[in-house]
Structures are given as C-alpha cells and as structure tokens.
Design an enzyme around this catalytic site. Structure first.
Site, PDB file in Angstrom:
ATOM      1  N   CYS B 123      17.723  33.347  79.620  1.00 59.02           N
ATOM      2  CA  CYS B 123      18.359  34.515  80.217  1.00 59.02           C
ATOM      3  C   CYS B 123      19.877  34.360  80.128  1.00 59.02           C
ATOM      4  O   CYS B 123      20.411  34.159  79.044  1.00 59.02           O
ATOM      5  CB  CYS B 123      17.843  34.631  81.654  1.00 59.02           C
ATOM      6  SG  CYS B 123      17.979  36.225  82.393  1.00 59.02           S
ATOM      7  N   ASP B 184      12.143  43.635  75.386  1.00 59.46           N
ATOM      8  CA  ASP B 184      13.327  43.337  76.194  1.00 59.46           C
ATOM      9  C   ASP B 184      14.401  44.412  75.976  1.00 59.46           C
ATOM     10  O   ASP B 184      14.493  44.988  74.885  1.00 59.46           O
ATOM     11  CB  ASP B 184      13.878  41.957  75.786  1.00 59.46           C
ATOM     12  CG  ASP B 184      14.728  41.309  76.867  1.00 59.46           C
ATOM     13  OD1 ASP B 184      15.189  42.033  77.782  1.00 59.46           O
ATOM     14  OD2 ASP B 184      14.923  40.083  76.810  1.00 59.46           O
ATOM     15  N   HIS B 216      11.445  40.423  78.697  1.00 58.05           N
ATOM     16  CA  HIS B 216      12.380  39.380  79.112  1.00 58.05           C
ATOM     17  C   HIS B 216      11.617  38.296  79.874  1.00 58.05           C
ATOM     18  O   HIS B 216      10.615  38.571  80.527  1.00 58.05           O
ATOM     19  CB  HIS B 216      13.428  40.029  80.022  1.00 58.05           C
ATOM     20  CG  HIS B 216      14.680  39.247  80.171  1.00 58.05           C
ATOM     21  ND1 HIS B 216      15.620  39.168  79.174  1.00 58.05           N
ATOM     22  CD2 HIS B 216      15.152  38.513  81.203  1.00 58.05           C
ATOM     23  CE1 HIS B 216      16.625  38.418  79.598  1.00 58.05           C
ATOM     24  NE2 HIS B 216      16.362  38.008  80.819  1.00 58.05           N
TER      25      HIS B 216
END
Lengths: 98, 247
Positions: B123, B184, B216
């Site tokens: 991330c 994502d 994600h």
C-alpha cells in the site's frame, strides 16, 4: 488505497475513553482502511485530546456515516430551535465570533 | 521437510538523524548466512498484518526487519500511534528514507547476514518501497505491492511528499517486482501500465504481475479484500523473486 485524505476540525467537547471522561479538542476524519470494522475502507473519526494524545475512535461504513450526518443535522435543527440559549455557547466558536 | 525455527524480537534500530526507534526483527535460527528484507508497513501503522508478513518471510529464510515508521509519535497502541501519524499527514519521505536506510544497515550489520538486502512494502509502503529503491544505494531487490501514488497528481504533492516516486525512476538501481490487483483504483490498471512503460523505456529490470478478481490489499487476510488464491500466488512470486536476487 492508503490515502492521506484527512479532515481535521477544532472542536469543544468531551468524550469517554479508556481512562474515563476527557476533554477533546480535535476531530480527525478520514476515509481509508479501518483497523477493526470488517470493511476495506471506512469513514473513520478520531476524537482527540491533543494534550494527552488519547483518542476515542469510531469506524463507520460510508452509508452509516451519511446517515449519521443526516441525524446529527436533524438533531441540531430541532434541538437548537428549542434549547439554544445562554449557557450553550461553544467557547471555541464563541471566541472566534468575537 | 520440516519447518524452520525462527526467532522474533522487538529491537532498537538507528533511523533518520541517528534517532533510535523500535523494529520487529524476525529471522531464521541458525548460522546463516541469511539475506535481509526490510518490510515497510502501510499508513495504518505497524500492525498485525505487517508483523505476520514479516514472519512469513522469515520462514523461507529471510531475516526481516519491520521498523516502526511512527516511533517518534509517542507511546501507545500501534493503531493509536498510526492515527496520530495520519492526522499529521504521515511521515516525510526524507525521514522514511533515513529510517529505511537505518533498517538496511541493521540487517547488514548482523553476523549471519549475507550482505544482500531487499525491500518490500504494502500500500503506502509500496510507494515508499519504489521511492527507496530509487533513492537509496545498495538495495538489492524491491517488491512494490500495490503502492498507490507512485504516479501522483501535482495537487497531491506537499512538503512531506514533494516529488512523485515515478519521477525518480531513472535512478532505480535494483530489480523490481510489482504485484497489483486489476480492480484497484489506487494504483489503477492505467497507472500500473504507465509505470511499467516508463520502466521499460528506461531499460530497468522489473516484473509486474496483475491479478484479475483482486483489488487493493489482496494479501491482507484481516480484510474483505483478501483473495486467497491470488495472495498465495503472489507470495510465491515474492519469495521466488527474493531467492533469485538476494540468495
């Protein structure tokens, strides 16, 4: 995503945290990964005492947060119409208005 | 086959500006030599997923250090400290780079280190991995797991993050593995394609893998975003990539 989308509001109020009641002076609002609620993203609010750095945290689904916004607005509209008067002034915002 | 013993400790490490912070250090038991991996946690903080991911890397043989990027923000539960960091817009890229450099030095200083160190991040940590692989010397391999804002709109840049990592791509000095979910939004498939095109034009060594049916954070077993099949394949690619480049 990990976003840095964060809204901060100065507030006057109290919250009950792990060590009892405390004054809170900042609300931090963000829409991102929660810690606890089983969602990928959530509307998260931290009510913070900036001196002790203690916080009271809530994590809400987006729909829940929008419903809460509506209910807060409704409660304010009806409550202020009846009760707002001497003693209800928010020192923070009262001082700003002076 | 048997399972390897691992050792886990919370240890001090020297980060940016010589400041001492804490890190989760997990490594195989035995004389080594072992390659090292710095694991960069994501914005929510030094949380359980990242600590478990560190142990997952220790089992196949990587001495892994997950340094707490928010150690300067006082005591408390990692999620409370993470909330403080978020309220301040995260940490600056310069401070993060100093901390990652310190984490790499910690790993190389161990008597059973093989001298090679990779970086992995998830991330926001994926973004920070991309940046570290471009800005820090002596990174031997980098794994960017769905790092958002590698390509940043100018409006997203600020004093703490003044330059988009993509703008340092010419300085990338190690092989890079990228894992991304096609559902994502940050990074979007289009952003991943643009990043790959830039790396290709620059002649960099990279592997990008895209997963259908994943968005994600598809490694994170604590979230609804978890995709077991894609995560298992992705972990295998991570371990193969580190074996190839750090062994």
């Amino acid at each position: 995503m990990c976003s840095y989308i964060t809204e901060k509001a100065p507030i006057f109020g109290s919250a009950k945290g792990r060590s009892g009641w405390m004054r809170v002076d900042t609300a931090v609002v963000y829409y991102d990964h929660p810690v606890h609620v089983p969602l990928d993203h959530a509307l998260n609010i931290d009510f913070v005492d900036s001196r002790s750095k203690e916080r009271v945290a809530v994590e809400l689904s987006a729909a829940s947060a929008r419903e809460l916004v509506r209910r807060i607005q409704a409660a304010l509209d009806s409550g202020e119409a009846i009760h707002l008067g001497s003693g209800d002034e928010d020192p923070l915002h009262f001082a700003r208005a002076m | 086959m048997t399972y390897r013993n691992i050792i886990c400790d919370v240890v001090p490490f020297t980060g940016h500006n010589g400041e001492t912070g804490e890190a989760y250090y997990t490594r195989p038991a035995g004389p080594g030599p072992f390659p090292g991996v710095v694991l960069i946690h994501h914005i929510p903080g030094w949380n359980e997923f990242c600590i478990e991911a560190a142990r997952k890397l220790a089992h196949p043989g990587f001495a892994t250090l997950c340094n707490h990027l928010y150690f300067r923000m006082g005591d408390g539960d990692p999620d409370d400290i993470g909330a403080r960091a978020r309220a301040e817009g995260g940490v600056s890229d310069e401070q993060m780079l100093g901390d990652v450099a310190g984490a790499m030095a910690f790993l190389r200083a161990q008597s059973n280190a093989n001298g090679k160190v990779g970086i992995i991040g998830f991330c926001s940590g994926g973004r920070q991995t991309y940046l570290s692989a471009c800005r820090l010397p002596n990174v031997n391999a980098a794994v960017d797991c769905w790092g958002g804002r590698v390509m940043a709109d100018p409006s997203a840049l600020n004093a703490k993050q003044p330059v988009a990592p993509i703008d340092y791509s010419k300085d990338l000095n190690c092989p890079m593995l990228g894992l991304f979910g096609n559902d994502d939004k940050e990074p979007s498939p289009e952003q991943v394609n643009k990043t790959e095109a830039i790396l290709k034009d620059l002649g960099k060594t990279y592997e990008f893998h895209r997963y259908d049916g994943a968005g994600h954070a598809f490694f994170d077993w604590s979230r609804p975003s978890y995709r077991p099949e894609q995560a298992m394949d992705g972990w295998n690619k991570v371990i193969s990539f580190f074996n190839k480049n750090l062994g």
